[in-house]
Design an enzyme around this catalytic site. Structure first.
Site, PDB file in Angstrom:
ATOM      1  N   ASN A   1       0.798  -1.221   0.000  1.00  0.00           N
ATOM      2  CA  ASN A   1       0.000   0.000   0.000  1.00  0.00           C
ATOM      3  C   ASN A   1       0.832   1.273   0.000  1.00  0.00           C
ATOM      4  O   ASN A   1       0.364   2.324  -0.443  1.00  0.00           O
ATOM      5  CB  ASN A   1      -0.906  -0.022   1.245  1.00  0.00           C
ATOM      6  CG  ASN A   1      -1.516   1.325   1.555  1.00  0.00           C
ATOM      7  OD1 ASN A   1      -2.422   1.777   0.863  1.00  0.00           O
ATOM      8  ND2 ASN A   1      -1.014   1.972   2.602  1.00  0.00           N
TER       9      ASN A   1
ATOM     10  N   TYR B   1       3.422  10.145 -11.245  1.00  0.00           N
ATOM     11  CA  TYR B   1       2.568   9.296 -10.407  1.00  0.00           C
ATOM     12  C   TYR B   1       1.714   8.374 -11.264  1.00  0.00           C
ATOM     13  O   TYR B   1       1.600   7.179 -11.000  1.00  0.00           O
ATOM     14  CB  TYR B   1       1.693  10.189  -9.528  1.00  0.00           C
ATOM     15  CG  TYR B   1       0.836   9.454  -8.533  1.00  0.00           C
ATOM     16  CD1 TYR B   1       1.409   8.771  -7.458  1.00  0.00           C
ATOM     17  CD2 TYR B   1      -0.558   9.466  -8.644  1.00  0.00           C
ATOM     18  CE1 TYR B   1       0.615   8.116  -6.531  1.00  0.00           C
ATOM     19  CE2 TYR B   1      -1.349   8.829  -7.715  1.00  0.00           C
ATOM     20  CZ  TYR B   1      -0.765   8.147  -6.661  1.00  0.00           C
ATOM     21  OH  TYR B   1      -1.555   7.495  -5.741  1.00  0.00           O
TER      22      TYR B   1
ATOM     23  N   LYS C   1       1.859   4.291 -11.405  1.00  0.00           N
ATOM     24  CA  LYS C   1       0.694   3.465 -11.096  1.00  0.00           C
ATOM     25  C   LYS C   1       0.288   2.589 -12.285  1.00  0.00           C
ATOM     26  O   LYS C   1      -0.192   1.469 -12.100  1.00  0.00           O
ATOM     27  CB  LYS C   1      -0.470   4.345 -10.638  1.00  0.00           C
ATOM     28  CG  LYS C   1      -0.235   5.003  -9.281  1.00  0.00           C
ATOM     29  CD  LYS C   1       0.030   3.993  -8.184  1.00  0.00           C
ATOM     30  CE  LYS C   1       0.094   4.643  -6.813  1.00  0.00           C
ATOM     31  NZ  LYS C   1       0.349   3.660  -5.734  1.00  0.00           N
TER      32      LYS C   1
ATOM     33  N   THR D   1      -8.827  10.077   3.254  1.00  0.00           N
ATOM     34  CA  THR D   1      -7.649   9.861   4.083  1.00  0.00           C
ATOM     35  C   THR D   1      -7.279  11.168   4.785  1.00  0.00           C
ATOM     36  O   THR D   1      -7.779  12.244   4.440  1.00  0.00           O
ATOM     37  CB  THR D   1      -6.463   9.423   3.220  1.00  0.00           C
ATOM     38  OG1 THR D   1      -6.168  10.489   2.295  1.00  0.00           O
ATOM     39  CG2 THR D   1      -6.783   8.149   2.439  1.00  0.00           C
TER      40      THR D   1
END
Length: 254
Positions: A91, A157, A161, A192
């Site tokens: 994660n 990013y 991913k 989050t």
């Protein structure tokens, strides 16, 4: 809560906040022994203490997932301390917007790819043999909806991913006959602490992002944790090599 993860030993990287912490608590609540790998030692030990107080089993190993030796030590600890490794939730990660690729610094690119993609390579490299030796199991990699579509404001990013999704599919094929399943989560907007901080400091931008969500809301971290627990359990034993969207229908429009 069910005990479907009873007797399973599971690693969670980035398990001291957000989706990772929620997963740690969910997995422990379903009977797993959870080994947390993260950099925040104080928070990791606090989470372990809280889980132990509730009757669960957990341990913390200080881990920088961008260092292969740290990841190897994390896996070795799980096996030596608890006798086996049956699963992992890879994660740990994170990213910031950086504007056009034409203005991106190479060091920024390298840091984002190291944290979000190379770290998953290290994790899979060391987890898969340990899980095979333990009789098989399941691995979940946390990708992102930007692993399914490009994002011009988060080039590094998104590229990382996308790489996680490709790595997931390739390793799922490689390890299938050895009894190891590998899947990726395409997580969308999740509530989050990072998102909460962004909302507090940029309410207009946050509302604009929320307006693009088909469901009109972000996911609760517990929703991600529940799906992760399912994928790590034997109930999902015929699911492997999948990139599974948990995004409130966001990628349905891609």
């Amino acid at each position: 809560m069910s005990s479907r993860l009873q007797s399973k030993v599971v690693i969670v990287t980035g398990g001291t906040s957000g989706m990772g912490e929620a997963a740690v608590r969910r997995l422990a609540g379903e009977g797993a022994t959870v080994v947390i790998g993260a950099r925040d030692k104080a928070r990791g030990e606090a989470v372990v203490a809280e889980i132990s107080a509730d009757g669960g089993k957990a341990a913390f190993v200080p881990t920088d997932v961008t260092r292969e030796e740290d990841v190897a030590r994390l896996v070795d600890f799980a096996v030596s301390e608890f006798g086996a490794l049956h699963g992992a939730f890879n994660n740990a990660g994170g990213g910031n917007s950086q504007g056009s690729i034409r203005e991106m610094d190479a060091s920024f690119w390298e840091s984002v790819v190291s944290l979000n993609l190379t770290s998953v390579f290290y994790s899979l490299k060391h987890e898969i043999p340990a899980i095979i030796a333990s009789g098989g199991g399941s691995i979940v990699n946390n990708a992102s909806v930007v692993g399914a579509a490009g994002d011009p404001s988060a080039v590094a990013y998104s590229a990382a991913k996308h790489g996680v999704v490709g790595l997931t599919r390739s390793t799922a094929l490689d390890a299938a006959k050895d009894g190891v399943r590998v899947n990726a989560l395409l997580t969308g907007l999740v509530n989050t602490p990072l998102w909460q901080g962004f909302t507090a400091s940029n309410p207009e931008a946050a509302n604009s992002i929320l307006s693009q969500q088909p469901t009109g809301r972000s996911a609760d971290v517990g929703e991600i944790a529940a799906f992760t627990a399912f994928l790590l359990s034997d109930e999902s034993r015929f699911i492997s090599g999948a990139a599974l969207a948990i995004d409130g229908a966001l990628t349905a429009g891609y």
